[in-house]
Motif scaffolding. Sequence first.
Motif, PDB file in Angstrom:
ATOM      1  N   PRO A 287       3.239   6.838   0.253  1.00 29.09           N
ATOM      2  CA  PRO A 287       3.064   5.912   1.382  1.00 29.09           C
ATOM      3  C   PRO A 287       3.441   6.561   2.709  1.00 29.09           C
ATOM      4  O   PRO A 287       4.484   7.210   2.835  1.00 29.09           O
ATOM      5  CB  PRO A 287       4.011   4.759   1.040  1.00 29.09           C
ATOM      6  CG  PRO A 287       4.137   4.806  -0.456  1.00 29.09           C
ATOM      7  CD  PRO A 287       4.079   6.258  -0.807  1.00 29.09           C
ATOM      8  N   ASN A 288       2.558   6.424   3.667  1.00 29.81           N
ATOM      9  CA  ASN A 288       2.783   6.928   5.021  1.00 29.81           C
ATOM     10  C   ASN A 288       2.987   8.433   5.107  1.00 29.81           C
ATOM     11  O   ASN A 288       3.587   8.932   6.061  1.00 29.81           O
ATOM     12  CB  ASN A 288       3.972   6.207   5.675  1.00 29.81           C
ATOM     13  CG  ASN A 288       3.650   4.775   6.028  1.00 29.81           C
ATOM     14  OD1 ASN A 288       2.716   4.491   6.764  1.00 29.81           O
ATOM     15  ND2 ASN A 288       4.421   3.846   5.460  1.00 29.81           N
ATOM     16  N   LEU A 317      -1.964  -0.929   2.100  1.00 27.19           N
ATOM     17  CA  LEU A 317      -0.779  -0.651   2.912  1.00 27.19           C
ATOM     18  C   LEU A 317      -1.222  -0.225   4.306  1.00 27.19           C
ATOM     19  O   LEU A 317      -1.899   0.804   4.469  1.00 27.19           O
ATOM     20  CB  LEU A 317       0.059   0.460   2.289  1.00 27.19           C
ATOM     21  CG  LEU A 317       1.228   0.970   3.139  1.00 27.19           C
ATOM     22  CD1 LEU A 317       2.289  -0.118   3.280  1.00 27.19           C
ATOM     23  CD2 LEU A 317       1.827   2.240   2.547  1.00 27.19           C
ATOM     24  N   ARG A 319      -0.614   1.613   7.411  1.00 24.85           N
ATOM     25  CA  ARG A 319       0.255   2.748   7.672  1.00 24.85           C
ATOM     26  C   ARG A 319       1.067   2.546   8.954  1.00 24.85           C
ATOM     27  O   ARG A 319       0.519   2.132   9.993  1.00 24.85           O
ATOM     28  CB  ARG A 319      -0.578   4.027   7.782  1.00 24.85           C
ATOM     29  CG  ARG A 319      -1.171   4.464   6.456  1.00 24.85           C
ATOM     30  CD  ARG A 319      -2.166   5.590   6.632  1.00 24.85           C
ATOM     31  NE  ARG A 319      -1.603   6.755   7.295  1.00 24.85           N
ATOM     32  CZ  ARG A 319      -0.880   7.695   6.686  1.00 24.85           C
ATOM     33  NH1 ARG A 319      -0.632   7.596   5.377  1.00 24.85           N
ATOM     34  NH2 ARG A 319      -0.402   8.725   7.351  1.00 24.85           N
ATOM     35  N   HIS A 337      -5.375   2.145   6.689  1.00 22.75           N
ATOM     36  CA  HIS A 337      -4.723   1.564   5.518  1.00 22.75           C
ATOM     37  C   HIS A 337      -4.948   2.466   4.310  1.00 22.75           C
ATOM     38  O   HIS A 337      -6.017   3.081   4.158  1.00 22.75           O
ATOM     39  CB  HIS A 337      -5.295   0.177   5.203  1.00 22.75           C
ATOM     40  CG  HIS A 337      -4.944  -0.873   6.208  1.00 22.75           C
ATOM     41  ND1 HIS A 337      -5.393  -0.854   7.511  1.00 22.75           N
ATOM     42  CD2 HIS A 337      -4.186  -2.008   6.089  1.00 22.75           C
ATOM     43  CE1 HIS A 337      -4.934  -1.917   8.153  1.00 22.75           C
ATOM     44  NE2 HIS A 337      -4.207  -2.630   7.317  1.00 22.75           N
ATOM     45  N   GLN A 338      -3.958   2.524   3.434  1.00 24.55           N
ATOM     46  CA  GLN A 338      -4.070   3.290   2.203  1.00 24.55           C
ATOM     47  C   GLN A 338      -3.777   2.405   1.003  1.00 24.55           C
ATOM     48  O   GLN A 338      -3.340   1.255   1.137  1.00 24.55           O
ATOM     49  CB  GLN A 338      -3.127   4.490   2.228  1.00 24.55           C
ATOM     50  CG  GLN A 338      -1.649   4.145   2.168  1.00 24.55           C
ATOM     51  CD  GLN A 338      -0.769   5.384   2.196  1.00 24.55           C
ATOM     52  OE1 GLN A 338      -0.321   5.812   3.250  1.00 24.55           O
ATOM     53  NE2 GLN A 338      -0.509   5.944   1.018  1.00 24.55           N
ATOM     54  N   ARG A 340      -1.922   0.836  -2.004  1.00 23.20           N
ATOM     55  CA  ARG A 340      -0.504   0.605  -2.273  1.00 23.20           C
ATOM     56  C   ARG A 340      -0.253   0.110  -3.700  1.00 23.20           C
ATOM     57  O   ARG A 340       0.822  -0.412  -4.017  1.00 23.20           O
ATOM     58  CB  ARG A 340       0.075  -0.396  -1.279  1.00 23.20           C
ATOM     59  CG  ARG A 340      -0.363  -1.841  -1.492  1.00 23.20           C
ATOM     60  CD  ARG A 340       0.266  -2.777  -0.469  1.00 23.20           C
ATOM     61  NE  ARG A 340       1.717  -2.666  -0.444  1.00 23.20           N
ATOM     62  CZ  ARG A 340       2.493  -3.136   0.545  1.00 23.20           C
ATOM     63  NH1 ARG A 340       1.941  -3.731   1.594  1.00 23.20           N
ATOM     64  NH2 ARG A 340       3.792  -3.007   0.484  1.00 23.20           N
TER      65      ARG A 340
END
Length: 460
Positions: A287-288, A317, A319, A337-338, A340
Amino acid sequence: MKKLHKYIGTAALAAMSLFACNPLQLDEIIDPNNPSVQSVSNNASREQIQFLITGLESRHRDYVFNVTAAWGTFGREVWYLNASDPRFQTDWLGQSGRVPDRAYFGFGVTGGGSWASPYQAIKQANVLIDAAQNAATLNEADKRAVSGFAKTIKGYQFMIPANFVYQNGIRIDVTDPLKPGPFVPYEQALDYIKSVLDEGDQDLAAAGAGNFPLRLTPGFTGFNTNAALRQVNRAITARLNAYRKDWTGVLSALEGSFMNLNGNLNAGPAHPYGAPPDLFNPIFYVPNALVTTMIVVHPSVLRDATPGDLRVANKFLQRTAPPVTVSTDVGTLVGTHQDRRWASNTSAIPFIKNEELILLKAEAHANLGQTAQAVEAINIIRNAAGIGNYSGATTQAALINEILYQRRYSLWLEPWGHRWIDARRYNKLNEIDVSFDGGTVFTQFPHPQAEVNWDNYIGN
C-alpha cells in the motif's frame, strides 16, 4: 506452513522441469532427483502421485498474473502502469491503432499466461491421470478421485486459451505433443470442455463422498473431500455453461455446486501463495508504495460506482502517496487508487467463489425470463454491498444490464478478466470506456506465431 510452502515450491520447480517452452512438448528429464515422465507413467509410487498433484496445483495458478493484468486491462477494470516498458500501456491498451498480431507482446508460447501456461497445466493433468490409472499403489476409488480432480483443473484451464483467442479456436487434442489436433471453433471447444468437466464429476462421484485420498494445499481447505471437489467442479461448469448460453445447464450445475445464498460471498477454492521457495501473490502491491509499476484501478470504475457501495471501500485504496503515473502515446495515465484486497504478499487468491455463483444464478434466471428469481439473487449481492434492493425496470435487457454492472464490482480483478468476457458475451464491447487512454477494446487474439510455425513445420 513452512514445510508446505517448501513442498509446493519444490513441486513447482519440478513441474517446470517436466515441460519445455513448447507447452505441449515433454522433455527428457536430466535431473536424477526428479521423476521422469516415464517413471511416473508406469506404476508410480504414492509419493510420486502426490508430487504430481501438488505440481498440478502449482501449474493451475501460473496464468494468474498475465490473465488478471492483461484481461483486466482489456476490459478497463485496471491499467497495468509500467514505466519500464511502455508496451504494457501502448500494446495492451491498443493505443495509436495497435492491434493484436501473432507476436503480440506478452503472450507468446514462451511467456504468456493466456496461452502457454494453461496448456502446460493441461499436460500436467494428463500426466497425472495416466500415472494414477497405472499405479498399483492406488485402489480403484483413489484412481477415480485423482482423475476427477485432474479433469476438473483441466477443464478450468482449457477455458483460458478458449476465451483468449475466441472465434479463432483452440487445440483440444493435445495428447500427443508431436501431433496435436487441429484448431476447433469456440463453440466446439466449449462443448469439449463440458465433456471433460462432466467426466471429472463422474469420476469424483464414483470415488465416494469421503476424503480426497492425497494431500491438497490449503487453497482447497473446506473442499478436500471428493464430494466437495464435485461442488467445485459443478461451480466451474456453471461458469462454462453461461459461456455456452445453456441457462438451464447453469442452474443445474449450480444445484450441485457450493453456492450458498445465505453464505460467505468469498467462500470458494483458492490459489495459495507463500514465501520462497513458493511464489508470492503476483497481484499484491505494498500500500502506498513509491513505485512506477503497479496495477491501478481504472478511472471509469471509480466514476461509475454507486455511492456507498462497500465493495469500493473494501477493494480500492485511495493512495495517500503520489499517484502512479506513466507517459504514453496519448498522454499521461494517472493511477490514484490501488488494489487493497490482499493482507500480504502471501494471501491466497480465490479462483471461483460464492458471489460469482449467485450472480450466475441471477443471470440464468434473467435469460430464462424468471424475473422474480433473478431479482432475488441480485438483491443478495446488492444488500451485501450496502446499496439496497434493486428498484429498476424488470425487462430482460434491464436485468442483464444490472447483473453485468454488479459483476463489474463483485468480480473486479478476479483472476479471469470477467468484464472483458462479459462485454463480449453480450455484444457490449463498444460500451467499455476508452476515453481515458485513447485505446481500443480488442475482441480476440490470433494464435501465437509459434503455433503457426508448428503447423507449417508439420505440413512440410
